[in-house]
Design a protein around this motif. Structure first.
Motif, mmCIF file in Angstrom:
data_model
loop_
_atom_site.group_PDB
_atom_site.id
_atom_site.type_symbol
_atom_site.label_atom_id
_atom_site.label_comp_id
_atom_site.label_asym_id
_atom_site.label_seq_id
_atom_site.Cartn_x
_atom_site.Cartn_y
_atom_site.Cartn_z
ATOM 1 N N UNK A 56 0.836 -1.192 0.000
ATOM 2 C CA UNK A 56 0.000 0.000 0.000
ATOM 3 C C UNK A 56 0.872 1.242 0.000
ATOM 4 N N UNK A 57 0.279 2.369 -0.462
ATOM 5 C CA UNK A 57 0.952 3.657 -0.463
ATOM 6 C C UNK A 57 0.356 4.489 0.664
ATOM 7 N N UNK A 59 5.984 3.105 1.283
ATOM 8 C CA UNK A 59 5.177 1.940 0.952
ATOM 9 C C UNK A 59 5.076 1.077 2.211
ATOM 10 N N UNK A 60 4.022 0.280 2.288
ATOM 11 C CA UNK A 60 3.930 -0.698 3.365
ATOM 12 C C UNK A 60 3.771 -2.074 2.752
ATOM 13 N N UNK A 61 4.374 -3.061 3.405
ATOM 14 C CA UNK A 61 4.272 -4.444 2.968
ATOM 15 C C UNK A 61 4.145 -5.297 4.221
ATOM 16 N N UNK A 62 3.079 -6.091 4.312
ATOM 17 C CA UNK A 62 2.829 -6.811 5.552
ATOM 18 C C UNK A 62 2.657 -5.812 6.684
ATOM 19 N N UNK A 114 13.780 0.693 6.332
ATOM 20 C CA UNK A 114 12.608 -0.141 6.565
ATOM 21 C C UNK A 114 12.747 -0.911 7.862
ATOM 22 N N UNK A 115 11.600 -1.204 8.495
ATOM 23 C CA UNK A 115 11.604 -2.039 9.693
ATOM 24 C C UNK A 115 11.298 -3.493 9.351
ATOM 25 N N UNK A 116 11.283 -3.834 8.065
ATOM 26 C CA UNK A 116 11.101 -5.227 7.661
ATOM 27 C C UNK A 116 12.355 -6.032 7.997
ATOM 28 N N UNK A 124 9.461 -7.363 11.981
ATOM 29 C CA UNK A 124 9.419 -8.783 11.699
ATOM 30 C C UNK A 124 9.511 -9.097 10.216
ATOM 31 N N UNK A 125 9.488 -10.382 9.874
ATOM 32 C CA UNK A 125 9.680 -10.805 8.487
ATOM 33 C C UNK A 125 8.483 -10.460 7.592
ATOM 34 N N UNK A 126 8.769 -10.301 6.306
ATOM 35 C CA UNK A 126 7.736 -10.050 5.304
ATOM 36 C C UNK A 126 7.995 -10.977 4.123
ATOM 37 N N UNK A 127 7.024 -11.114 3.240
ATOM 38 C CA UNK A 127 7.219 -11.926 2.053
ATOM 39 C C UNK A 127 8.301 -11.300 1.177
#
Length: 394
Positions: free
Chosen positions: A2-3, A164-167, A194-196, A239-242
C-alpha cells in the motif's frame, strides 16, 4: 503493498529517527542530516562509477561492504570532491563524529556529500555543529523524513519522499538530485529505510533489481555525478515479510522517487517519459530510449510543446552501431497518436501541441525487432537549466 501519503510526508519505520541542523555548508537553513536505526541493521548500497568519485563515496563503499550500515550522515551544498588528502581526512572525521555521537562503530556509518566540487568542507562550522548535537544528545533526534529530504537539497526545488507498506512493515525513502544526473550505478543521493526483517543477500538483490528499473532509467543532462549513492537499511523491528512482496514494494518506491527526480530536473517544466518496445532485448530498448530522452533537440521540442517527430528519428538514427534497426519498421507516437510512419494532418499536430502543454509528456517508439522493452524518465530543456548552471557557483 500500500501507499501512504499525507501532507506532512511519510513517517519513519519503527526504530529509525533523525536529526537535521545548520552546519555552515550554506548561508542558512539545515544542511546536515543524520538518520539512524536504534538497533543493528542489515544494508545494501550502490555507488557512482565516476572516475572522480569523492571521498564520501570511497569511504562509504568500504563501510557498505560489511552490509551492517546503521546510520547515514549527509552534507549538502558541498561535494567534498577533488579536495585531495584533506578531503578524505575530513570525510573520515565527520563519520567519526557521527559514530561517537551515536555510540556505534564508524564502519556502520555511511556518508553522503553533495554540491559544489573542488571546495574544502567548512570543518570549523561542522565541528561546532556536532559539538552542539553532542550536548543535546540523541534524544533530540526528532526530525521527520520530509525535514531530512529538505536538508539534503541543493538545486532541488522541492523535497522528494515516498513510502510503501508491505505486511506489517513500512518502507520510507528520501532522495535529492536534479542535475549532473545520468546514473551509471544508481544516481544522486537516495536512502531507503525499513523495519522489515530481510536477509542481507535478499536485500542486496532487491535493491539492485529496483535500481535497474528506476534510477538506472533516469537522466536529466547525461552527466554522471561524482557523489551518487543509493542505500537501503533494514532493522527488522516489524518482523519478516514476504520477500517477493518486499522486492516489489521497494521497486515501486524507487520508481516513485525516480519520477519525482525527473520532474524536478534543473529548469524543468515537464516530465518526459520515453518507452521503447519491439527491441532486440531490454538493454537495446534502454539505449535507444536514453538516446531520445537525452537529445537536446527532443528536450527543447518537448519544452516548446512541438510534436517534432523528426527530432526523435535523428536521436534513434545516431545509434549507428545498432545494425538491426531498420527505419521502415520503426514507429513513433506522441501519447497515443502515431506520427511516424503515419502522416499526421495539421489538425492532428495542433491537437498534439495542446496535449504536449501538459506537465507530463509520453513518447512511444517501436523498433519492430523483438520483445525487449524499457521506459526511461527525463525532463524538458529550458532556459532555466542554463541559468541554474551558469550561476551555480557565483
Amino acid at each position: 503493498m500500500t501507499h501512504n501519503h499525507s501532507p506532512e510526508g511519510p513517517e519513519w519505520p519503527v526504530g529509525f529517527r533523525a536529526h537535521t541542523g545548520h552546519g555552515g555548508l550554506r548561508p542558512d537553513g539545515d544542511d546536515i542530516s543524520v538518520v539512524v536505526s536504534d538497533r543493528p541493521a542489515v544494508s545494501a548500497a550502490m555507488f557512482t562509477t565516476s572516475l572522480f568519485a569523492g571521498p564520501a563515496v570511497v569511504l562509504s563503499r568500504a563501510h557498505a561492504a560489511g552490509r551492517k550500515l546503521r546510520a547515514v550522515v549527509t552534507l549538502a551544498q558541498n561535494a567534498n570532491v577533488a579536495t585531495g588528502r584533506q578531503g578524505a581526512e575530513h570525510a573520515a572525521e565527520v563519520v567519526g563524529r557521527v559514530a561517537g555521537l551515536l555510540g556505534i562503530p564508524a564502519e556502520e556509518v555511511l556518508i553522503g556529500s553533495t554540491g559544489v566540487i573542488g571546495r574544502p568542507l567548512p570543518m570549523d562550522a561542522i565541528r561546532a555543529h556536532f559539538d552542539a548535537a553532542e550536548a543535546r544528545g540523541t534524544g533530540a533526534f526528532t526530525a521527520a523524513p520530509l525535514a531530512v529530504a529538505r536538508a539534503m537539497m541543493t538545486t532541488d526545488t522541492r523535497p522528494k519522499t515516498a513510502v510503501r507498506t508491505v505486511g506489517g512493515a513500512r518502507i520510507t525513502g528520501i532522495a535529492k538530485g536534479v542535475g549532473m544526473l545520468e546514473p551509471n550505478m544508481a544516481t544522486m543521493l537516495a536512502y531507503v529505510v525499513t523495519d522489515a526483517a530481510v536477509a542481507a543477500d535478499a536485500l542486496d538483490e532487491a535493491l539492485r533489481a529496483a535500481v535497474e528499473g528506476s534510477f538506472h532509467c533516469l537522466s536529466v543532462d547525461t552527466d554522471t555525478s561524482t557523489s551518487d549513492t543509493v542505500a537501503v537499511l533494514a532493522n527488522g523491528a516489524a518482523g519478516p515479510v514476504d520477500p517477493g512482496e518486499f522486492a516489489a514494494a521497494l521497486a515501486d518506491l524507487c520508481l516513485d522517487l525516480t519520477r519525482q527526480l525527473a520532474g524536478d530536473g534543473e529548469g524543468a517544466t515537464k516530465l518526459l517519459r520515453v518507452t521503447v518496445g519491439g527491441a532486440r532485448d531490454a538493454a537495446q530498448a534502454r539505449r535507444i530510449a536514453k538516446s531520445v530522452v537525452n537529445s537536446p533537440l527532443v528536450k527543447t521540442a518537448v519544452h516548446g510543446a512541438d510534436p517534432n517527430w523528426g527530432r526523435v528519428l535523428i536521436a534513434i538514427g545516431k545509434n549507428t552501431g545498432e545494425r538491426d534497426i531498420v527505419p521502415e519498421r520503426v514507429t513513433v507516437a506522441f501519447g497515443a497518436t502515431e506520427v511516424y510512419p503515419a502522416e499526421p494532418t495539421g489538425e492532428t499536430l495542433a491537437k498534439l501541441t495542446e496535449e504536449m502543454r501538459a506537465s507530463e509528456v509520453d513518447l512511444a517508439i517501436g523498433l519492430g525487432i523483438g520483445g525487449g522493452t524499457a521506459t526511461v524518465y527525463g525532463c524538458d530543456l529550458s532556459a532555466g537549466y542554463v541559468r541554474v548552471n551558469a550561476d551555480y557557483t557565483t
